[in-house]
Design a protein around this motif. Structure first.
Motif, PDB file in Angstrom:
ATOM      1  N   UNK A 134      18.330  -1.455  -9.928  1.00 43.11           N
ATOM      2  CA  UNK A 134      19.388  -0.660  -9.291  1.00 43.11           C
ATOM      3  C   UNK A 134      19.855  -1.258  -7.976  1.00 43.11           C
ATOM      4  N   UNK A 135      19.034  -2.117  -7.363  1.00 44.20           N
ATOM      5  CA  UNK A 135      19.301  -2.730  -6.049  1.00 44.20           C
ATOM      6  C   UNK A 135      19.255  -1.689  -4.932  1.00 44.20           C
ATOM      7  N   UNK A 136      18.787  -0.486  -5.252  1.00 47.97           N
ATOM      8  CA  UNK A 136      18.638   0.556  -4.252  1.00 47.97           C
ATOM      9  C   UNK A 136      17.358   0.377  -3.458  1.00 47.97           C
ATOM     10  N   UNK A 137      17.329   0.957  -2.278  1.00 48.03           N
ATOM     11  CA  UNK A 137      16.187   0.818  -1.374  1.00 48.03           C
ATOM     12  C   UNK A 137      15.332   2.067  -1.341  1.00 48.03           C
ATOM     13  N   UNK A 193       0.800  -1.224   0.000  1.00 51.87           N
ATOM     14  CA  UNK A 193       0.000   0.000   0.000  1.00 51.87           C
ATOM     15  C   UNK A 193       0.835   1.278   0.000  1.00 51.87           C
ATOM     16  N   UNK A 194       1.881   1.409   0.831  1.00 47.64           N
ATOM     17  CA  UNK A 194       2.670   2.648   0.781  1.00 47.64           C
ATOM     18  C   UNK A 194       3.321   2.881  -0.588  1.00 47.64           C
ATOM     19  N   UNK A 195       3.834   1.830  -1.198  1.00 44.84           N
ATOM     20  CA  UNK A 195       4.468   1.959  -2.515  1.00 44.84           C
ATOM     21  C   UNK A 195       3.433   2.357  -3.563  1.00 44.84           C
ATOM     22  N   UNK A 196       2.247   1.754  -3.488  1.00 45.39           N
ATOM     23  CA  UNK A 196       1.182   2.061  -4.442  1.00 45.39           C
ATOM     24  C   UNK A 196       0.654   3.483  -4.277  1.00 45.39           C
ATOM     25  N   UNK A 197       0.853   4.082  -3.103  1.00 46.91           N
ATOM     26  CA  UNK A 197       0.437   5.472  -2.881  1.00 46.91           C
ATOM     27  C   UNK A 197       1.320   6.460  -3.622  1.00 46.91           C
ATOM     28  N   UNK A 198       2.605   6.101  -3.821  1.00 43.54           N
ATOM     29  CA  UNK A 198       3.558   7.085  -4.354  1.00 43.54           C
ATOM     30  C   UNK A 198       4.029   6.793  -5.773  1.00 43.54           C
ATOM     31  N   UNK A 199       3.781   5.582  -6.274  1.00 43.00           N
ATOM     32  CA  UNK A 199       4.223   5.231  -7.625  1.00 43.00           C
ATOM     33  C   UNK A 199       3.049   4.730  -8.459  1.00 43.00           C
ATOM     34  N   UNK A 200       3.119   4.938  -9.775  1.00 41.37           N
ATOM     35  CA  UNK A 200       2.106   4.327 -10.644  1.00 41.37           C
ATOM     36  C   UNK A 200       2.175   2.798 -10.499  1.00 41.37           C
ATOM     37  N   UNK A 201       1.028   2.148 -10.584  1.00 39.15           N
ATOM     38  CA  UNK A 201       0.977   0.701 -10.380  1.00 39.15           C
ATOM     39  C   UNK A 201       1.920  -0.078 -11.290  1.00 39.15           C
ATOM     40  N   UNK A 250      11.628  -1.467   0.564  1.00 34.75           N
ATOM     41  CA  UNK A 250      11.471  -1.981  -0.796  1.00 34.75           C
ATOM     42  C   UNK A 250      12.816  -1.885  -1.522  1.00 34.75           C
ATOM     43  N   UNK A 251      13.115  -2.876  -2.328  1.00 28.11           N
ATOM     44  CA  UNK A 251      14.378  -2.908  -3.077  1.00 28.11           C
ATOM     45  C   UNK A 251      14.067  -2.940  -4.570  1.00 28.11           C
ATOM     46  N   UNK A 258       9.419  -6.244  -2.018  1.00 28.30           N
ATOM     47  CA  UNK A 258       9.250  -5.940  -0.603  1.00 28.30           C
ATOM     48  C   UNK A 258      10.266  -6.777   0.152  1.00 28.30           C
ATOM     49  N   UNK A 259      11.025  -6.149   1.051  1.00 31.02           N
ATOM     50  CA  UNK A 259      12.057  -6.863   1.792  1.00 31.02           C
ATOM     51  C   UNK A 259      11.620  -7.170   3.223  1.00 31.02           C
ATOM     52  N   UNK A 260      11.200  -6.157   3.945  1.00 23.22           N
ATOM     53  CA  UNK A 260      10.721  -6.330   5.318  1.00 23.22           C
ATOM     54  C   UNK A 260      10.184  -4.999   5.828  1.00 23.22           C
ATOM     55  N   UNK A 261       9.617  -5.035   7.023  1.00 20.36           N
ATOM     56  CA  UNK A 261       9.127  -3.827   7.672  1.00 20.36           C
ATOM     57  C   UNK A 261       9.872  -3.647   8.982  1.00 20.36           C
TER      58      UNK A 261
END
Length: 97
Positions: free
Chosen positions: A42-45, A7-15, A37-38, A23-26
């Motif tokens: 790019x392997x960036x977080x 949900x947080x990723x979907x709030x800020x990026x187009x689907x 998120x990774x 998703x790695x962990x919380x």
């Protein structure tokens, strides 16, 4: 908290761009839950809380950290990670995009 939360990723990026992230962990930071998120390429977080606010983590070293100047037999590092708010643009840049 060990289940993927998109949900947080979907709030800020187009689907269609969310598919490029894993998703790695919380991690709980006070009353916030920060999702990690990774990016697949790019392997960036990207670190986002439940509201979609971007975060970064600063490593703060304190105490005795150098065995070259200390002869006491103990662990010479005491690293902690401190969460700090950043803009989404800065977070995307830190992720290598």
């Amino acid at each position: 908290m060990n289940e993927p939360n998109w949900k947080p990723l979907e709030k800020v990026l187009p689907l269609d761009q969310c598919a490029d992230w894993m998703w790695m962990y919380a991690r709980t930071d006070g009353d916030r839950v920060i999702q990690h998120y990774k990016h697949r390429d790019t392997r960036g977080y990207l670190y986002l809380d439940q509201d979609g606010q971007a975060w970064t983590f600063d490593v703060a070293t304190r105490g005795c950290y150098s065995s070259f100047v200390c002869d006491i037999d103990h662990e010479h590092t005491d690293d902690t990670h401190t969460a700090r708010r950043i803009s989404l643009a800065e977070a995307i840049e830190q992720a290598g995009l």
